[in-house]
Design a protein around this motif. Structure first.
Motif: not given
Ligand SMILES: Cc1cc2nc3c(=O)[nH]c(=O)nc-3n(C[C@H](O)[C@H](O)[C@H](O)COP(=O)(O)OP(=O)(O)OC[C@H]3O[C@@H](n4cnc5c(N)ncnc54)[C@H](O)[C@@H]3O)c2cc1C
Length: 512
Positions: A71-76, A166-168, A263-269
């Motif tokens: 269920a991963g996402g990005y973390k900047l 970036y991280a996850y 659902a599509t509004d996803m923060n990368p942080y």
């Protein structure tokens, strides 16, 4: 010769340790993981350090392969909301500060920056990507930061020549499950059973463990990954646990799994929002948000914390079940005693702010490989491992206390008390110095703890602990280059925002 390792606990710590040891040693070492089916793992939706990339690359795992399964996402970076003033925010990105004529861009910003604008948005490119919710990769998979594409190979934390950008975000429970499959396929023995007794020999070392269904299990080295309970290291070996409650009082968390409205509004942080008696995290996973309130029960009851959390992140969704967690904040004086090493929450935890739990696991494993014992069980090697771990954890402790000390909040008893609380180590001296100059490698916490100079300065400047004056030397230096660099940061940021897909669109493309 050490030939066998038994890991008790199958959370992220247990499976990260098992898979890394397999990747490092292959079949030369037997690795067994004993995991209870009764005691569940922690998996609240975790944020990581950008260095976690080294771990997955060491295992030869491609991001597009494992990230969607967790269920991963990005973390900047981390967005800190309400820490400096109500409604204000700033970012702590994974980006080193550029240097012009020997001075960091933050130094130049103090002299020549637009002080009506937040420093982070003038000095870093990544903050623009956060604001525009961009992914760090193009749809063809290439990375936005030149020279860092592809994998880092079999590299370790000691080899970070460049800052990986970036991280996850992921669900740690699912990461453990994914790594379990990976590990078992490569020869890790998986025993699903409860450890009921830990037997010691005449020296007090662990001779074997006794499980409920399968009886005795022996090994040369035992790794305690049983989480906060510390079944082996504390309950059996009697390690002294040093609480950090005197300087970091948060001792509980309440977590929710919250569907995202859009659902599509996803923060990368990650967002860290300063609340009445602690702070609230928002960790965007693919498909939902992980939210939680980290607080001190000296200042708010679990019921009120849950109410405050729900009102902030999930109003009208009282149907979502809350997960209340007690946290043990601090470290063992020695997390390696005899033939027992504690990794993960059993070893140390300095609360979730700045996402250091999984970083400590990675560092502990790498150092375990470096100081791996042989039949001599050399005490100096064990001591060295313990010193490295203690240094890293104590450095993070200082860095986190800085967050509460430098925050510009005094509106609740919790935040008022944070201002007068004692400080660990040399933090008071560092914060004093930061009022007259930016910190450097010599003046931040001196031992490896995962955070670099830019992080210390970003937090101080973002929170409002700003040097009273710029460096006097800059008044006498030609600023042309520095001004050009500020313009370049903006140009780079604009170009990347224009070229990169949204965080959601990129992740959707690898989740197909
Ligand atoms: C509220 C909260 C938020 C966090 N946020 C972050 C974050 O954002 N970033 C980050 O990096 N880290 C974070 N962490 C830390 C991170 O979740 C943990 O470090 C990580 O999941 C590893 O946990 P663990 O494996 O040590 O323990 P656990 O997940 O608790 O696993 C313990 C394991 O031991 C097993 N076990 C226990 N007793 C027995 C027994 N008798 N016999 C057999 N097996 C047994 C259990 O079944 C389980 O498999 C957070 C932690 C908390 C509490």
């Amino acid at each position: 010769m050490i030939r066998s390792v038994a890991i008790v606990g199958g959370g992220t710590a247990g499976w990260m340790t098992a898979t890394y040891l397999k990747a490092a040693f292959g079949d030369r070492i037997d690795v067994t993981v004993v995991e209870s089916a009764q005691v569940s793992r922690i998996g609240v939706g975790e944020a990581t350090f950008s260095t976690v990339r080294h771990f997955f690359d060491y295992l030869g795992l491609d991001e597009a392969e494992w990230l969607p399964k967790c269920a991963g996402g990005y973390k900047l970076g981390i967005r800190f909301e309400n820490w400096s003033a109500p409604g204000e925010y700033f970012y702590h990105p994974f980006e080193r500060l550029r240097v012009v004529d020997g001075f960091s861009l933050a130094d130049w910003w103090l002299e020549h920056g637009d002080r009506s604008q937040p420093f982070d948005r003038q000095c870093f490119v990544t903050t623009a990507l956060c604001e525009a919710k961009r992914a760090p990769r193009m749809l063809d998979g290439s990375l936005f930061a030149a020279g860092l594409d592809g994998s880092l190979g079999r590299s370790t934390l000691a080899e970070q020549r460049a800052q990986f950008p970036y991280a996850y975000h992921f669900d740690a429970d699912r990461v453990a499950g994914f790594l379990a499959e990976y590990g078992v396929a490569r020869g890790v023995r998986h025993v699903v059973d409860d450890v009921e007794h830990v037997a010691q020999d005449e020296r007090g070392w662990i001779s074997h463990i006794v499980t409920k269904e399968r009886g005795e299990l022996t090994a040369d080295l035992f790794v305690d990954c049983t989480g906060f309970r510390g079944l082996l290291i504390n309950q059996t070996m009697g390690a002294e646990f040093m609480s950090f409650q005197d300087v970091l009082p948060n001792n509980r968390a309440v977590a929710l799994r919250v569907p995202r409205d859009e659902a599509t509004d996803m923060n990368p942080y990650t967002t860290a929002y300063a609340a009445g008696a602690g702070w609230i995290w928002t960790i965007p996973l693919f498909g939902r948000n992980g939210n939680g309130y980290v607080y001190s029960d000296q200042f708010i009851s679990p019921e009120d914390a849950e109410r405050e959390l729900r009102a902030h992140v999930a109003p009208g969704r009282d149907d979502l079940p809350a997960n209340h967690i007690r946290m043990r904040i601090g470290r063992n004086r020695d997390a390696w005693i005899g033939n027992c090493v504690a990794i993960g929450l059993s070893g140390a935890f300095v609360e979730p702010l700045e996402s250091t739990g999984i970083f400590f696991i990675q560092y502990a494993i790498e150092q375990l490989v470096k100081y791996f014992p042989d039949e001599r069980w050399d005490e100096t090697q064990r001591r060295e491992w313990n010193t490295r771990m203690a240094n890293a954890v104590d450095g993070v402790k200082e860095f986190l206390v800085l967050h509460y000390k430098s925050a510009r909040r005094e509106d609740t008893p919790y935040w008022k008390e944070a201002k007068v609380r004692q400080m660990p180590g040399s933090l008071a001296a560092r914060l004093d110095l930061a009022r007259s100059q930016l910190l450097d490698e010599e003046t931040i916490y001196p031992n490896y703890h995962g955070f670099e100079t830019y992080s210390w300065n970003t937090m101080n400047l973002g929170l409002g602990n700003v040097p009273a004056h710029p460096r006097p030397a800059l008044r006498h230096m030609d600023p042309t280059q520095a001004l050009a660099e500020f313009a370049q940061v903006k140009a780079d940021a604009d170009a990347m925002v224009a070229a990169l897909p949204s965080c959601y669109d990129y992740l959707a493309s690898i989740n197909d």
